[in-house]
Design a protein around this motif. Structure first.
Motif, PDB file in Angstrom:
ATOM      1  N   LYS A 167       0.835  -1.198   0.000  1.00 19.05           N
ATOM      2  CA  LYS A 167       0.000   0.000   0.000  1.00 19.05           C
ATOM      3  C   LYS A 167       0.869   1.247   0.000  1.00 19.05           C
ATOM      4  O   LYS A 167       1.959   1.262   0.554  1.00 19.05           O
ATOM      5  N   THR A 168       0.349   2.309  -0.616  1.00 18.29           N
ATOM      6  CA  THR A 168       1.028   3.596  -0.555  1.00 18.29           C
ATOM      7  C   THR A 168       0.739   4.226   0.811  1.00 18.29           C
ATOM      8  O   THR A 168      -0.195   3.817   1.517  1.00 18.29           O
ATOM      9  N   ALA A 169       1.527   5.222   1.159  1.00 19.29           N
ATOM     10  CA  ALA A 169       1.304   5.929   2.420  1.00 19.29           C
ATOM     11  C   ALA A 169      -0.096   6.544   2.437  1.00 19.29           C
ATOM     12  O   ALA A 169      -0.796   6.474   3.445  1.00 19.29           O
ATOM     13  N   LYS A 170      -0.502   7.118   1.322  1.00 17.76           N
ATOM     14  CA  LYS A 170      -1.834   7.731   1.246  1.00 17.76           C
ATOM     15  C   LYS A 170      -2.918   6.699   1.542  1.00 17.76           C
ATOM     16  O   LYS A 170      -3.851   6.963   2.298  1.00 17.76           O
ATOM     17  N   GLU A 171      -2.798   5.521   0.958  1.00 13.44           N
ATOM     18  CA  GLU A 171      -3.770   4.457   1.208  1.00 13.44           C
ATOM     19  C   GLU A 171      -3.766   4.046   2.676  1.00 13.44           C
ATOM     20  O   GLU A 171      -4.827   3.825   3.277  1.00 13.44           O
ATOM     21  N   MET A 172      -2.571   3.956   3.260  1.00 14.70           N
ATOM     22  CA  MET A 172      -2.457   3.569   4.664  1.00 14.70           C
ATOM     23  C   MET A 172      -3.124   4.610   5.565  1.00 14.70           C
ATOM     24  O   MET A 172      -3.885   4.266   6.477  1.00 14.70           O
ATOM     25  N   PHE A 173      -2.841   5.893   5.311  1.00 13.85           N
ATOM     26  CA  PHE A 173      -3.442   6.956   6.111  1.00 13.85           C
ATOM     27  C   PHE A 173      -4.966   6.980   5.939  1.00 13.85           C
ATOM     28  O   PHE A 173      -5.704   7.140   6.904  1.00 13.85           O
ATOM     29  N   PHE A 230      -7.638   9.171   7.994  1.00 15.46           N
ATOM     30  CA  PHE A 230      -7.067  10.483   7.720  1.00 15.46           C
ATOM     31  C   PHE A 230      -7.518  10.996   6.356  1.00 15.46           C
ATOM     32  O   PHE A 230      -7.788  10.209   5.445  1.00 15.46           O
ATOM     33  N   THR A 231      -7.579  12.300   6.224  1.00 19.41           N
ATOM     34  CA  THR A 231      -7.825  12.964   4.951  1.00 19.41           C
ATOM     35  C   THR A 231      -6.491  13.527   4.481  1.00 19.41           C
ATOM     36  O   THR A 231      -5.714  14.041   5.280  1.00 19.41           O
ATOM     37  N   CYS A 232      -6.239  13.455   3.182  1.00 20.35           N
ATOM     38  CA  CYS A 232      -4.982  13.944   2.621  1.00 20.35           C
ATOM     39  C   CYS A 232      -5.251  15.166   1.754  1.00 20.35           C
ATOM     40  O   CYS A 232      -6.230  15.209   1.017  1.00 20.35           O
ATOM     41  N   GLU A 233      -4.369  16.150   1.872  1.00 18.98           N
ATOM     42  CA  GLU A 233      -4.442  17.277   0.944  1.00 18.98           C
ATOM     43  C   GLU A 233      -3.039  17.785   0.649  1.00 18.98           C
ATOM     44  O   GLU A 233      -2.150  17.741   1.487  1.00 18.98           O
ATOM     45  N   LYS A 234      -2.854  18.213  -0.571  1.00 19.38           N
ATOM     46  CA  LYS A 234      -1.587  18.797  -1.009  1.00 19.38           C
ATOM     47  C   LYS A 234      -1.635  20.283  -0.685  1.00 19.38           C
ATOM     48  O   LYS A 234      -2.576  20.967  -1.057  1.00 19.38           O
ATOM     49  N   LEU A 235      -0.631  20.765   0.026  1.00 19.51           N
ATOM     50  CA  LEU A 235      -0.601  22.177   0.391  1.00 19.51           C
ATOM     51  C   LEU A 235       0.053  22.986  -0.716  1.00 19.51           C
ATOM     52  O   LEU A 235       1.002  22.531  -1.352  1.00 19.51           O
ATOM     53  N   GLU A 236      -0.437  24.177  -0.946  1.00 19.97           N
ATOM     54  CA  GLU A 236       0.068  25.010  -2.034  1.00 19.97           C
ATOM     55  C   GLU A 236       1.430  25.614  -1.721  1.00 19.97           C
ATOM     56  O   GLU A 236       2.212  25.880  -2.616  1.00 19.97           O
ATOM     57  N   ILE A 279       2.692  17.901   2.096  1.00 17.61           N
ATOM     58  CA  ILE A 279       1.515  17.042   2.108  1.00 17.61           C
ATOM     59  C   ILE A 279       0.958  17.064   3.524  1.00 17.61           C
ATOM     60  O   ILE A 279       1.704  16.928   4.494  1.00 17.61           O
ATOM     61  N   LYS A 280      -0.346  17.229   3.631  1.00 19.58           N
ATOM     62  CA  LYS A 280      -1.000  17.298   4.940  1.00 19.58           C
ATOM     63  C   LYS A 280      -1.996  16.156   5.086  1.00 19.58           C
ATOM     64  O   LYS A 280      -2.789  15.897   4.188  1.00 19.58           O
ATOM     65  N   TYR A 281      -1.910  15.472   6.219  1.00 18.99           N
ATOM     66  CA  TYR A 281      -2.892  14.465   6.599  1.00 18.99           C
ATOM     67  C   TYR A 281      -3.523  14.926   7.897  1.00 18.99           C
ATOM     68  O   TYR A 281      -2.829  15.408   8.793  1.00 18.99           O
ATOM     69  N   TYR A 282      -4.838  14.770   8.019  1.00 15.10           N
ATOM     70  CA  TYR A 282      -5.475  15.132   9.281  1.00 15.10           C
ATOM     71  C   TYR A 282      -6.639  14.197   9.568  1.00 15.10           C
ATOM     72  O   TYR A 282      -7.235  13.607   8.663  1.00 15.10           O
ATOM     73  N   LYS A 283      -6.910  14.053  10.866  1.00 13.25           N
ATOM     74  CA  LYS A 283      -7.964  13.149  11.314  1.00 13.25           C
ATOM     75  C   LYS A 283      -8.612  13.741  12.552  1.00 13.25           C
ATOM     76  O   LYS A 283      -7.921  14.169  13.479  1.00 13.25           O
ATOM     77  N   LYS A 284      -9.937  13.767  12.555  1.00 11.72           N
ATOM     78  CA  LYS A 284     -10.674  14.252  13.724  1.00 11.72           C
ATOM     79  C   LYS A 284     -11.176  13.046  14.514  1.00 11.72           C
ATOM     80  O   LYS A 284     -11.727  12.107  13.947  1.00 11.72           O
ATOM     81  N   TYR A 285     -10.950  13.101  15.807  1.00 11.90           N
ATOM     82  CA  TYR A 285     -11.420  12.050  16.704  1.00 11.90           C
ATOM     83  C   TYR A 285     -12.735  12.519  17.325  1.00 11.90           C
ATOM     84  O   TYR A 285     -12.732  13.422  18.164  1.00 11.90           O
ATOM     85  N   PRO A 286     -13.869  11.944  16.898  1.00 14.16           N
ATOM     86  CA  PRO A 286     -15.182  12.451  17.305  1.00 14.16           C
ATOM     87  C   PRO A 286     -15.438  12.427  18.811  1.00 14.16           C
ATOM     88  O   PRO A 286     -16.092  13.318  19.339  1.00 14.16           O
ATOM     89  N   LYS A 287     -14.928  11.441  19.512  1.00 17.00           N
ATOM     90  CA  LYS A 287     -15.197  11.345  20.950  1.00 17.00           C
ATOM     91  C   LYS A 287     -14.589  12.506  21.728  1.00 17.00           C
ATOM     92  O   LYS A 287     -15.114  12.921  22.751  1.00 17.00           O
ATOM     93  N   THR A 288     -13.461  13.015  21.260  1.00 15.56           N
ATOM     94  CA  THR A 288     -12.750  14.058  22.000  1.00 15.56           C
ATOM     95  C   THR A 288     -12.721  15.404  21.282  1.00 15.56           C
ATOM     96  O   THR A 288     -12.256  16.385  21.843  1.00 15.56           O
ATOM     97  N   ASN A 289     -13.163  15.449  20.027  1.00 10.46           N
ATOM     98  CA  ASN A 289     -13.061  16.647  19.188  1.00 10.46           C
ATOM     99  C   ASN A 289     -11.621  17.059  18.926  1.00 10.46           C
ATOM    100  O   ASN A 289     -11.348  18.189  18.548  1.00 10.46           O
ATOM    101  N   CYS A 290     -10.684  16.162  19.143  1.00 11.98           N
ATOM    102  CA  CYS A 290      -9.273  16.437  18.869  1.00 11.98           C
ATOM    103  C   CYS A 290      -8.992  16.216  17.379  1.00 11.98           C
ATOM    104  O   CYS A 290      -9.609  15.372  16.741  1.00 11.98           O
TER     105      CYS A 290
END
Length: 84
Positions: free
Chosen positions: A3-9, A14-20, A25-36
């Protein structure tokens, strides 16, 4: 096939986006239980991975599990950072 890193994330939620700016490269993930939100930014210009764990703008301790560490390692490998 490996798997590629993107697929693993993405499998880890995680959501992936390319920064301008720079070549980042930015990956981010929201944890619903804690809002973190866990954010990882891979900056190819300086070959560093920045991590931020945000809970309503409060700094809190952060931990990574083994699949997240593997995905980070895979991204660094794909970017060629581990070749040096």
């Amino acid at each position: 096939m490996d798997k590629t890193a993107k697929e693993m994330f993405e499998e880890l939620g995680f959501t992936c986006e390319k920064l301008e700016f720079d070549d980042a490269i930015k990956y981010y993930k929201k944890y619903p239980k804690t809002n973190c939100i866990l954010t990882l930014i891979f900056d190819s210009e300086i070959k560093e991975c920045f991590m931020e764990f945000d809970n309503e703008h409060k700094r809190i301790p952060m931990s990574l599990n083994a699949p997240e560490v593997k995905a980070i390692h895979q991204e660094m490998e794909e970017l060629g950072w581990l070749d040096e």
